[in-house]
Design a protein around this motif. Structure first.
Motif, short mmCIF file in Angstrom:
data_model
loop_
_atom_site.label_atom_id
_atom_site.label_comp_id
_atom_site.label_asym_id
_atom_site.label_seq_id
_atom_site.Cartn_x
_atom_site.Cartn_y
_atom_site.Cartn_z
N GLU A 198 25.34 -21.39 -8.75
CA GLU A 198 25.60 -20.54 -7.80
C GLU A 198 24.57 -19.60 -7.48
N GLU A 204 40.30 -8.32 2.33
CA GLU A 204 40.51 -9.31 1.39
C GLU A 204 39.59 -10.71 1.56
N ARG A 205 39.21 -11.22 0.53
CA ARG A 205 38.49 -12.40 0.69
C ARG A 205 39.27 -13.52 0.89
N GLU A 243 24.35 -12.92 -5.95
CA GLU A 243 24.46 -11.83 -4.75
C GLU A 243 23.28 -11.14 -4.89
N GLU A 260 32.47 -19.69 5.77
CA GLU A 260 32.25 -18.56 4.72
C GLU A 260 33.46 -18.56 3.86
N GLY A 261 33.55 -17.89 3.25
CA GLY A 261 34.68 -17.59 2.06
C GLY A 261 34.33 -17.94 0.59
N GLU A 262 35.38 -17.75 -0.24
CA GLU A 262 35.22 -17.94 -1.56
C GLU A 262 34.95 -19.33 -1.87
N LEU A 263 35.32 -20.22 -1.36
CA LEU A 263 34.96 -21.72 -1.52
C LEU A 263 33.89 -22.02 -0.98
N SER A 264 33.19 -21.51 0.10
CA SER A 264 31.95 -21.67 0.48
C SER A 264 30.96 -21.48 -0.50
N ARG A 265 30.94 -20.63 -1.47
CA ARG A 265 30.06 -20.14 -2.43
C ARG A 265 30.02 -21.54 -3.30
N ARG A 266 31.12 -22.14 -3.51
CA ARG A 266 31.29 -23.22 -4.39
C ARG A 266 30.42 -24.47 -3.92
N GLU A 284 39.39 -17.75 1.44
CA GLU A 284 39.23 -18.96 0.74
C GLU A 284 38.07 -19.63 1.78
#
Length: 417
Positions: free
Chosen positions: A144, A343-344, A147, A359-365, A346
């Motif tokens: 990953e 709040e983040r 940042e 975007e979102g937390e899962l987009s980082r995956r 998903e």
């Protein structure tokens, strides 16, 4: 040179890539996948250091990057985590996100730390993707990305009491008389070009920090003179000691000088006008001072006034003891609490012109997927279907052929019929 407001770029380390490997051992039939995970990338950490007084180190170098994580290896060996990058800043540094202005942290204690850029997660090796229906996966995740951001560092000195007043009022002389600090002293305005701190010892086991702040002039809050550059340092002080030149040779009448400085403080921050304040009527050893002191006491009856002479030491002990007594009654120094981040989520889709950004937390995956590997791409597409990405894209107005952006990757929207 005194540096108290700078902008720097920080980049955390990328995570290491996962490994694709298979066991090839004698007497171990069907050894299966054995690719290890990548290591975590290093964080970028700011740490408060009481030995530092300025941000000068960040004036000469503005880009900082932490170490990336090691790649996974065969035999299920995990890559090494990247080393964290620790940047030391003075106590009293306020950290903001340069893009949003959001306060990330206020480092007010020696040794206090904050992570300003998080290292990327290590990619999973192919051993982590084995399932009863896919016992020999031939793909692994990429690391990953760490940042990255621009941040602002703003130093607001931590002092219990601050000396304010017009240039040449005698603030530096007073500080040098009551502490071991040695600010520059001369008989011309703007001698002090940077704030100076000194520790004042009252008696055994009792002391406080006193700051000499560069002289303010009329219009300082909008950039006149030098004082506007250092008004931020007044915000931390719990008590203001207003030093006035009482001699007949003063550049401005004491009453007028008192009004000018307090007006500048109020225009910069109305809260400063409410800050507890006492008056040090300085240069009482010079002609005309007694007459000016009498007028001052008649006009400013709501303030405690202490006649002193910083040059001879007259009245200084009484002033210092009163400052120490008032500090015991006052609340702790002002601090700047980190702002609550939203709040983040998903997964979300937003539109930028003709491009649909995921975007979102899962987009980082999703950034960790090896899109060039057909098997990995098929697994990712199945994951996106389960997450309902196609539905979210349609709701955002995406049509077949639209450009979809996930991180730095761009794709063409090809929904299932």
């Amino acid at each position: 040179m005194f540096y108290d407001h700078l902008k720097i770029y920080v980049k955390a380390g990328d995570g290491g890539n996962g490994c694709v490997a298979f066991r090839r051992e004698k007497y171990v039939p069907f050894g299966g996948p054995a690719g290890g995970d990548g290591g975590r990338g290093g964080h970028v950490i700011l740490k408060a250091d009481a030995r530092l007084r300025t941000l000068i180190d960040f004036h000469f170098k503005k880009h900082f990057k932490a170490e990336r994580g090691g790649h996974g290896q065969g035999n299920c060996r995990t890559g090494r985590d990247g080393e964290d990058l620790i940047l030391r800043v003075p106590v009293g540094t306020v950290v903001r996100d340069a893009a949003t202005g959001e306060i990330i942290a206020d480092l007010v204690k020696d040794g206090q730390e904050v992570i300003v850029a998080r290292g990327g997660r290590g990619g999973r090796g192919n051993a982590r993707f084995a399932t009863p229906t896919n016992q020999a996966p031939r793909f692994a995740e990429k690391g990953e990305p760490g940042e990255e951001r621009w941040i602002e560092l703003e130093l607001k000195l931590l002092a219990d009491a601050g000396l304010v007043g017009l240039p040449n009022a005698g603030k530096s002389t007073l500080l040098s008389r009551v502490s071991a600090a040695r600010p520059k002293i001369a008989d011309y305005p703007f001698t002090t070009l940077e704030p100076c701190l000194g520790v004042v010892r009252v008696e055994e086991g009792e002391s406080f920090v006193l700051a000499d702040l560069p002289g303010l002039i009329e219009g300082a809050h909008v950039g006149a003179g030098l004082g506007h550059r250092f008004l931020r340092h007044v915000e931390r002080t719990r008590l203001l000691v207003h030093v006035l030149d009482m001699s007949e040779m003063a550049a401005m009448d004491p009453l007028k000088a008192f009004e000018v400085v307090n007006r500048e403080l109020m225009l910069y921050d109305p809260e400063l006008a409410e800050r507890p304040q006492i008056i040090a009527a300085n240069k009482m050893d010079l002609p005309g001072s007694e007459e000016n002191l009498k007028r001052l006491k008649e006009s400013l009856k709501d303030y405690e006034i202490f006649p002193i002479s910083a040059a001879t030491g007259q009245g200084i002990e009484a002033l210092i003891r009163r400052i120490a007594a008032l500090l015991k009654e006052l609340p702790p120094p002002k601090t700047f609490a980190p702002e609550h981040r939203k709040e983040r989520v998903e997964l979300e889709v937003r539109r930028e012109g003709e491009v649909f950004v995921v975007e979102g937390e899962l987009s980082r995956r999703l950034l960790m997927i090896d899109w060039e590997n057909p098997e990995a791409r098929r697994a990712a597409e199945e994951l996106l279907r389960r997450l309902g990405l196609e539905r979210k894209l349609r709701e955002a107005g995406a049509r077949p052929g639209a450009v979809i952006r996930i991180g730095r990757q761009e794709f063409t929207f090809q929904p299932e019929e």
